[in-house]
Enzyme design. Structure first.
Site, PDB file in Angstrom:
ATOM      1  N   ASP A  65      84.528  -0.283  42.772  1.00 15.51           N
ATOM      2  CA  ASP A  65      83.869   0.702  43.566  1.00 15.51           C
ATOM      3  C   ASP A  65      84.294   0.754  44.991  1.00 15.51           C
ATOM      4  O   ASP A  65      83.516   1.117  45.859  1.00 15.51           O
ATOM      5  CB  ASP A  65      82.178   0.551  43.454  1.00 15.51           C
ATOM      6  CG  ASP A  65      81.937   0.525  42.028  1.00 15.51           C
ATOM      7  OD1 ASP A  65      82.255   1.294  41.200  1.00 15.51           O
ATOM      8  OD2 ASP A  65      81.005  -0.519  41.915  1.00 15.51           O
ATOM      9  N   LYS A  96      88.765   3.690  45.077  1.00 13.29           N
ATOM     10  CA  LYS A  96      90.171   3.941  44.479  1.00 13.29           C
ATOM     11  C   LYS A  96      90.463   5.385  44.172  1.00 13.29           C
ATOM     12  O   LYS A  96      91.534   6.018  44.371  1.00 13.29           O
ATOM     13  CB  LYS A  96      90.468   3.066  43.432  1.00 13.29           C
ATOM     14  CG  LYS A  96      90.352   1.652  43.668  1.00 13.29           C
ATOM     15  CD  LYS A  96      90.556   0.776  42.300  1.00 13.29           C
ATOM     16  CE  LYS A  96      89.395   0.788  41.495  1.00 13.29           C
ATOM     17  NZ  LYS A  96      88.252   0.176  41.647  1.00 13.29           N
ATOM     18  N   GLY A 114      84.163   4.223  36.979  1.00 16.42           N
ATOM     19  CA  GLY A 114      83.547   5.580  37.585  1.00 16.42           C
ATOM     20  C   GLY A 114      84.380   6.053  38.864  1.00 16.42           C
ATOM     21  O   GLY A 114      84.247   5.210  39.731  1.00 16.42           O
ATOM     22  N   HIS A 115      85.258   6.789  38.818  1.00 19.41           N
ATOM     23  CA  HIS A 115      85.879   7.406  40.136  1.00 19.41           C
ATOM     24  C   HIS A 115      85.318   8.464  40.645  1.00 19.41           C
ATOM     25  O   HIS A 115      85.410   9.676  39.846  1.00 19.41           O
ATOM     26  CB  HIS A 115      87.510   7.492  39.724  1.00 19.41           C
ATOM     27  CG  HIS A 115      88.081   6.134  39.571  1.00 19.41           C
ATOM     28  ND1 HIS A 115      89.416   6.267  38.833  1.00 19.41           N
ATOM     29  CD2 HIS A 115      87.605   5.013  39.689  1.00 19.41           C
ATOM     30  CE1 HIS A 115      89.537   4.738  38.835  1.00 19.41           C
ATOM     31  NE2 HIS A 115      88.619   4.173  39.202  1.00 19.41           N
ATOM     32  N   GLN A 138      88.410  -0.986  37.747  1.00 19.96           N
ATOM     33  CA  GLN A 138      87.392  -2.149  37.936  1.00 19.96           C
ATOM     34  C   GLN A 138      88.245  -2.746  39.315  1.00 19.96           C
ATOM     35  O   GLN A 138      88.688  -1.930  39.852  1.00 19.96           O
ATOM     36  CB  GLN A 138      87.234  -3.005  36.973  1.00 19.96           C
ATOM     37  CG  GLN A 138      86.254  -2.506  35.817  1.00 19.96           C
ATOM     38  CD  GLN A 138      86.735  -1.648  34.938  1.00 19.96           C
ATOM     39  OE1 GLN A 138      88.049  -1.914  34.098  1.00 19.96           O
ATOM     40  NE2 GLN A 138      86.365  -0.712  34.644  1.00 19.96           N
ATOM     41  N   ARG A 174      72.775   2.302  38.656  1.00 14.71           N
ATOM     42  CA  ARG A 174      72.303   0.971  39.302  1.00 14.71           C
ATOM     43  C   ARG A 174      72.547   0.993  40.578  1.00 14.71           C
ATOM     44  O   ARG A 174      73.558   1.283  41.266  1.00 14.71           O
ATOM     45  CB  ARG A 174      73.129  -0.188  38.533  1.00 14.71           C
ATOM     46  CG  ARG A 174      72.500  -0.304  36.960  1.00 14.71           C
ATOM     47  CD  ARG A 174      73.084  -1.387  36.516  1.00 14.71           C
ATOM     48  NE  ARG A 174      74.484  -1.410  36.173  1.00 14.71           N
ATOM     49  CZ  ARG A 174      75.254  -2.307  35.648  1.00 14.71           C
ATOM     50  NH1 ARG A 174      74.728  -3.428  35.472  1.00 14.71           N
ATOM     51  NH2 ARG A 174      76.650  -1.921  35.557  1.00 14.71           N
TER      52      ARG A 174
END
Ligand code: IMP
Length: 425
Positions: A13, A16, A40-41, A224, A304
């Site tokens: 996170d 990137k 998740g980008h 990641q 989250r």
């Protein structure tokens, strides 16, 4: 043969996607080499927000060919939904290539992920519960099923029946009920999924090499990050693949000689989702709330709340070693605006000894106490800043401190969420 790898230097996170999106303007191919839809980008392009999970961020640039490499594990339902979502918003996925050797995620992988996390109780990893770990387990056990198996119904059915048999025995022993059968999986995978994905399945390794031979620019997007790497990360609180730059060989078939640049992405502070040690973590309070609220520190997929902390120099420095990082991109510098005093972790106290090196032994990292220096913060909002000269002096000092401590130059500084909010140094 200009290949550039983009890799996160913390726990993911880092932003990137934004750097990939920026570099995609000069690229011809954008290639993912590991992970799955646990990634998740988030990219904001021309005022529109896109949250990508599986398809390389380069898809938003029309001349770029997005490639899903062999190192990924793919949940077809997620991939198809992502393709349809992008198409509906006017982003073409026609150019997408999916490696025939990428592995498939099945519903039993997701169930196993959920079941195992439940069983771990307080010691849970905090996985994204998307079946990533169990799918990679099958790959290592040599019973995994690949994209190309969708094209061979007989082989597909035989292997699926054997795998399902084994998994069902586990579910039964644990009194875990499941909502799928061999027949239902066969129908969906060899029906709808095969129909939709077959046109995209290809030999991505030779496609990438042919492109490199023609002098095309290839961007390799790590998902990641370094400290979620299953070998070099904070094991066992890691993902089940190797995000480190060296993994492009295994996950995309590209050898190290093809790589000309490795860009390490560093968030201006540190975040982590899920369990595991985090020495520079902030206790709950005003500064933590500031970072979460201003930085929007909630999981792109899981929603989250992320754990937040100060910038940790030994981590970033060790990441530059692990990945051969040649330049840094600092993101979210604007989020620090308004914090009067900024702490930066420069070393750790481990069992009474001070160390500037990242403690590779996890039992040491688990008890490491951060040692901080304090730098002055700034009040200026940075989102309109486009040039180094417009940055406040304290922000420049903060960046120079990081650059000098890590020994790698900073080439990009993110000053806001949009594509345009960037300073090129
Ligand atoms: P898994 O990858 O779903 O197995 O989760 C393993 C660990 O990696 C958990 O702590 C997750 O929160 C974390 N993780 C996985 N993907 C990402 C990501 O893209 N960003 C940040 N953390 C992630």
């Amino acid at each position: 043969m200009p290949a550039t790898v983009i890799i996160g230097t913390q726990w993911g996170d880092e932003g990137k996607g934004k750097i990939v999106d920026l570099l995609a303007e000069q690229a011809d191919l954008a290639v993912r080499y590991q992970g799955g839809h646990n990634a998740g980008h988030t990219i904001i392009a021309d005022g529109e927000q896109f949250a990508l999970k599986l398809i390389p961020s380069g898809v938003l640039t029309p001349k770029v060919t997005p490639v899903i490499g062999n190192g990924l594990v793919i949940d077809p339902s997620v991939l198809i939904a992502e393709m349809e979502h992008l198409e509906a918003r006017g982003v073409s996925c026609q150019r997408l290539l999916i490696s025939s050797a990428a592995h498939l995620i099945f519903p039993y992988h997701v169930e196993l992920d959920i079941l195992r996390e439940k069983e771990r109780g307080g010691a849970k990893i905090g996985t994204t519960q998307s079946g990533i770990g169990p799918a990679y387990e099958d790959k290592a056990a040599r019973v995994g099923m690949r994209m190309e198996d969708l094209l061979d119904p007989q082989r597909f059915e035989a292997q699926l029946a054997a795998n399902l048999n084994e998994k069902m025995a586990i579910f039964k022993a644990k009194f875990h009920s499941v909502a799928f059968t061999l027949e239902s999986i066969l129908n969906t995978y060899l029906g709808e999924y095969r129909l939709k994905l077959e046109p995209y399945i290809s030999d991505t390794v030779n496609f990438v090499h042919d492109s490199l031979d023609l002098g095309k620019e290839v961007l390799l997007e790590g998902a990641q990050a370094t400290y979620l790497d299953m070998d070099h990360g904070t094991y066992p609180f890691v993902t089940s693949s190797n995000p480190v730059a060296g993994s492009i060989g295994a996950g995309a078939g590209i050898g190290p000689k093809s790589v000309t640049k490795v860009i390490g992405v560093v968030k201006a502070y540190t975040t982590r989702v899920g369990g595991g040690p985090f020495p520079a973590e902030l206790p709950s309070g005003d500064i933590a709330d500031h970072l979460v609220d201003v930085g929007g520190e909630y999981g792109t997929n899981t929603k989250r709340r992320r754990r937040v902390g100060w910038l940790d120099v030994p981590m970033v420095k060790h990441a530059t070693r692990l990945n051969s990082i040649s330049e840094l991109a600092v993101t979210k510098l604007d989020v620090l605006t308004g914090i009067e005093k900024l702490k930066v972790c420069v070393s750790y106290q481990v069992n009474g000894k001070t160390s500037t090196a990242f403690p590779v032994m996890q039992r040491d990292f688990a008890v490491a106490e951060p040692v901080y220096v304090e730098l002055s913060g700034w009040e200026k909002q940075l989102s309109r800043v486009r040039k180094r000269q417009e940055l406040p002096a304290e922000a420049v000092t903060y960046l120079e401190f990081l650059e000098d401590s890590v020994g790698v130059p900073i080439h990009y500084v993110g000053t806001g969420p949009s594509r345009e909010d960037i300073v090129l140094l």
